[in-house]
Design an enzyme around this catalytic site. Structure first.
Site, PDB file in Angstrom:
ATOM      1  N   VAL A  16       2.143 -13.191  34.393  1.00 18.64           N
ATOM      2  CA  VAL A  16       3.039 -12.475  33.471  1.00 18.64           C
ATOM      3  C   VAL A  16       2.225 -11.835  32.352  1.00 18.64           C
ATOM      4  CG1 VAL A  16       5.026 -13.949  33.956  1.00 18.64           C
ATOM      5  CG2 VAL A  16       3.460 -14.573  32.110  1.00 18.64           C
ATOM      6  N   CYS A  17       2.880 -10.915  31.635  1.00 16.78           N
ATOM      7  CA  CYS A  17       2.240 -10.196  30.537  1.00 16.78           C
ATOM      8  C   CYS A  17       1.666 -11.179  29.519  1.00 16.78           C
ATOM      9  CB  CYS A  17       3.270  -9.297  29.853  1.00 16.78           C
ATOM     10  SG  CYS A  17       2.587  -8.349  28.483  1.00 16.78           S
ATOM     11  N   PRO A  18       0.478 -10.988  28.957  1.00 16.42           N
ATOM     12  CA  PRO A  18      -0.386  -9.826  29.169  1.00 16.42           C
ATOM     13  C   PRO A  18      -1.399 -10.024  30.288  1.00 16.42           C
ATOM     14  CG  PRO A  18      -1.327 -11.177  27.437  1.00 16.42           C
ATOM     15  CD  PRO A  18      -0.117 -11.916  27.972  1.00 16.42           C
TER      16      PRO A  18
END
Lengths: 81, 78, 282
Positions: A16-18
């Site tokens: 998942v981000c980042p």
């Protein structure tokens, strides 16, 4: 269409981000100038942010392919800043 | 004349020696302070004879060990 | 259906392989252009020795462990004392009485279990210093006394090791970085340790814990820059910090062409110990 000679692929659907961008960036680092990376990503946040971040790094985004299963493949040519 | 002492512009009379500057600036334990004039070391022996000139840049470099307090002063670290 | 794409003969490109956990842990580094994946790999392969697990060594060790420096050596002969805890943030109240190197190791590994920590529960002397520093890429001087600072300087110059020198007192601190062949060493600036009690080290001097934190973190930053090659080091410059004035200054440091240890006129060929100043008030 099958117009790109993909050097390597990276799957960022498992993060998942980042870390999505980070994983793509690391994969690009491994390539030589001009080589092409296919980045497999999920819909939503990754497809909104990763292509933009890749462009900001100076790489060339060649194509964004929308797959039938809702995922995307971003085709990027490594370009040294 | 204007000289720069530890980064600050200061006015002093022409002909001031480094020794006199050290006194005027109230430098503590001056014998253990390293002085540079225009980025060159000045030995302690040269301080009395070295006259400063307009625009000279003087730095005082101090020994700095650690902030120990007496009961701990033989310890090996800060 | 996925678009058919032509693939070049696939081959493993493992040199840069990070686990997903590593990508996440170090993502803020890897995103930085100046560090990136290559810089992070360099950090993970690097070996840094911290001499002194005190006010300077504590924050430096914590940040270098967090940064993923692969091997960290920590040297200190002392045990944790209640009066250390005002600034030596790597130790906790529960650690009082434990060797500082053990407490420091536990704190570092708690932050980052991926790294390796070597502990040296002994005083660093002319007898052991060369053998200890030889295994490391960068040395960080976190000691509080001048004999130790001169010993570390001389040994690092003679072994051609880069190191960060720092000192703190009251509301002030300063640091410089020595890189072999590139700039002055500590002895270029100060010829000899001052006689005992000549400068306020042992007497009437305190220090604000956060000043030690500021300077120790700057030392960690020098190590990170040296390892990754990012930016400009404090070689040939002394960075001074005055907390009361909220002022940082950078003072240019020349080389001493007659320096007793780093010049061609070298008279010091092996590390030696100055007498450790013992305090009258002890």
């Amino acid at each position: 269409m099958a117009e790109f000679r993909i050097t390597d692929t990276v799957d960022i659907t498992d993060v998942v981000c980042p870390v999505t961008f980070v994983k793509a960036k690391v994969a690009l680092e491994e390539l030589e100038e001009g080589e092409i990376l296919s980045i497999h990503m999920n819909d939503g946040e990754p497809v909104q942010n990763v292509p933009r971040s890749i462009k900001e790094e100076g790489h060339r985004v060649l194509k964004l392919i929308h797959n039938d299963d809702g995922t995307y493949d971003l085709i990027v040519q490594k370009t040294e800043a | 004349m204007t000289i720069v002492v530890a980064g600050e512009r200061k006015e002093y009379a022409d002909g001031l020696t480094v020794e006199e500057l050290i006194e005027a600036e109230k430098v503590e334990t001056p014998q253990y302070v390293t002085v540079t004039v225009n980025d060159t070391f000045l030995s302690n022996a040269e301080r009395a004879s070295r006259s400063l000139q307009e625009g000279d840049i003087v730095e005082f470099l101090y020994f700095m060990g650690g902030g120990t307090i007496p009961s701990l002063c033989a310890s090996n670290d800060l | 259906m996925r678009m058919p794409v032509l693939r070049a003969a696939s081959f493993e490109r493992n040199s840069m392989a990070f686990t997903n956990e590593q990508l996440e842990r170090y993502s803020r580094h890897i995103i930085l252009k100046e560090i990136g994946p290559k810089g992070q790999k360099k950090l993970m392969k690097a070996k840094v020795l911290i001499i002194g697990a005190g006010g300077l060594g504590a924050p430096a060790a914590l940040y270098l462990a967090a940064a993923g420096v692969g091997t960290i050596g920590i040297a200190d002969a002392d045990s944790v004392d209640l009066s250390n805890l005002q600034r030596q943030v790597i130790h906790s109240t529960a650690d009082i009485g434990r060797p500082k190197v053990e407490s420091a190791r536990d704190s570092m590994l708690a932050i980052n279990p991926e790294i390796t920590v070597h502990t040296y529960h002994e005083y660093i002397t002319s007898e052991n210093i060369s053998a200890i520093i030889r295994d490391y890429d960068f040395i960080l001087d976190g000691t509080d006394n001048f004999p130790a600072k001169f010993l570390i300087n001389d040994a690092c110059v003679l072994e051609e090791k880069p190191f960060s020198h720092a000192g703190i007192i009251r509301f002030e601190g300063q640091l410089m970085t020595y890189v072999p062949g590139e700039g002055p060493c500590y002895r270029c600036v100060f010829k000899e340790p001052p006689p005992k009690d000549a400068v306020p080290t042992c007497r009437e001097a305190g220090v604000v814990g956060a000043v030690a934190g500021v300077i120790g973190c700057l030392q960690a930053m020098e190590a990170v820059k040296y390892i990754t090659g990012a930016g400009d080091l404090l070689t040939g410059r002394l960075l001074t910090y005055n907390a009361l004035r909220s002022q940082f200054r950078t003072v240019p440091l020349p080389r001493d062409s007659h320096c007793a240890v780093c010049s061609y006129e070298r008279t010091i060929h092996v590390p030696f110990d100055y007498e450790l100043p013992t305090c009258d008030l002890k």
